[in-house]
Design an enzyme around this catalytic site. Structure first.
Site: not given
Ligand SMILES: [Zn+2]
Length: 403
Positions: A331-332
């Protein structure tokens, strides 16, 4: 902070005009009893006040918080915003003030939230009988409407959040369920203040809906699936407890909200809050032109977002950065790249640059490393090495099994 206007005769003495200039008894009574004042402040305090949020553009300082919230409006794929900071730093005010900046979207005219896309994906049975009839006649199922801010209160029960049996609507077996807050949040903003204090069962329901974009409710023989695609905004005071890692990972952007440091900023913030509390309408009117311009710019950026590209060399730079920082969650990069695209769209550009990445790096990547996980991986690596070494020893030709 609310300045109360005293209605005692003594303090009003200077404001009172001589009795001779009062035209009627009623006017005199109104003045002496302070009714003119209290009736106007009453209307401020009632439900109407809720409809007049503090103008977003009147918020002093807090540049990162404002930028994060605007980017999340421009590109829902960022995955929402988490605001972390002590009380009284304007987190809730900032979120509520977004209402005036929200663009228009198509909204279902039906209580059950039926949408034309439900028919496109699930056939005519995917909507209620009324909407099926409308659709067949070529009548619209939606109308343009402003995105809403749906607040999930801390005391919400699971049934409020996902919905439950609806006693008043028995149209069709499949539609006996009442829509919960998560369904109402579809295509809207879902705001949870003190998100770290939510009950575990509500958090689980929220995480499910957030990852699927929809959720199902089953009550006995009755079940229904609802869309639940929302921009998730949470705020929390770290003094009041930790946030579960699963839910923290769900938030795209993370803003650390500090109190205003500059004396001048604090003075200006006080002046604006005071003027807002004294007369909301006047304060809102002062910012109405800028607010409308900002709203249109957000709408324009939203329509541009689909065209914004991420050049390969910029993507490589971002991935290198994430790798060196040591973040595991995928998700980064989703957040980093989607936020950078929104940043480019806000500037009316259709290609992401290094400067777009730089502008969103901190808010996208902070609070994503876990010391527990890195220690865990380290230990696991040394265990793996040990196992491999033992294996080598066992397999070596000179080895003798010990009895
Ligand atoms: Zn319907």
């Amino acid at each position: 902070m609310v300045e109360k206007r005293s209605s005692t005769p003594e303090s009003q003495g200077t404001e009172l005009v001589p009795v001779t200039s009062v035209r009627s008894l009623k006017e005199l009574l109104d003045r002496v009893t302070g009714r003119e004042i209290s009736s106007s402040s009453l209307s401020e305090e009632s439900g109407i006040a809720e409809a007049i949020p503090f103008p977003f553009l009147a918020l002093v300082g807090q540049r990162e918080m404002k930028l994060a919230l605007l980017l999340a409006l421009i590109n829902p794929a960022i995955g929402g915003v988490l605001l972390v900071g002590p009380r009284g730093t304007g987190k809730t005010t900032a979120v509520r003030s977004l209402v005036d900046l929200l663009p228009m979207i198509p909204r279902s005219l039906c209580y059950y939230g039926c949408m034309p896309e439900d028919i496109e994906s699930g056939g005519i049975d995917a909507v209620c009988p009324d909407c099926a009839k409308k659709y067949a006649q070529g009548d619209p199922l939606t109308k343009p409407d402003k995105v809403r801010l749906v607040e999930l209160p801390l005391n919400a029960r699971l049934e409020d959040v996902i919905g439950g049996i609806d006693e008043r609507a028995v149209v069709n077996e499949r539609f006996q369920l009442r829509r919960g807050l998560l369904a109402q949040a579809d295509r809207n903003i879902l705001y949870v203040d003190e998100v770290n204090l939510l009950s575990d069962e509500v958090v689980d329901a929220l995480l499910d809906a957030a990852s699927q974009g929809s959720y199902s409710v089953r009550r006995g023989a009755v079940s229904a699936t609802y869309w639940s695609r929302f921009v998730f905004i949470g705020s929390m005071n770290p003094e009041e407890g930790r946030l579960r890692p699963q839910i923290q990972d769900r938030f795209g952007l993370r803003v650390i909200v500090h109190g205003l440091a500059e004396l001048e900023e604090r003075k200006e913030a006080y002046r604006r809050v005071h003027s807002y509390l004294t007369n909301r309408r006047i304060t809102v009117t002062e910012f109405i032109t800028e607010t409308e311009i900002a709203r249109q710019e957000i709408q324009t950026a939203r329509s541009l977002i689909g065209q914004v590209i991420l050049p390969d060399e910029i993507a490589r730079y971002g991935l290198d950065l994430i790798g060196r920082i040591g973040i595991d969650s995928l998700r980064a990069e989703i957040t980093l790249f989607e936020a950078a695209r929104a940043h480019a769209a806000a500037d009316a550009r259709t290609a992401v640059t290094i400067d777009d990445i730089r502008a969103v790096t901190l808010m996208s990547l902070r609070l994503r490393r876990s010391s527990f996980i890195s220690n865990y991986f380290e230990k696991q690596n040394s265990e793996d090495e040990e196992i491999l070494q033992i294996q080598e020893r066992v397999l070596s030709p000179g080895n003798k099994t010990e009895g």
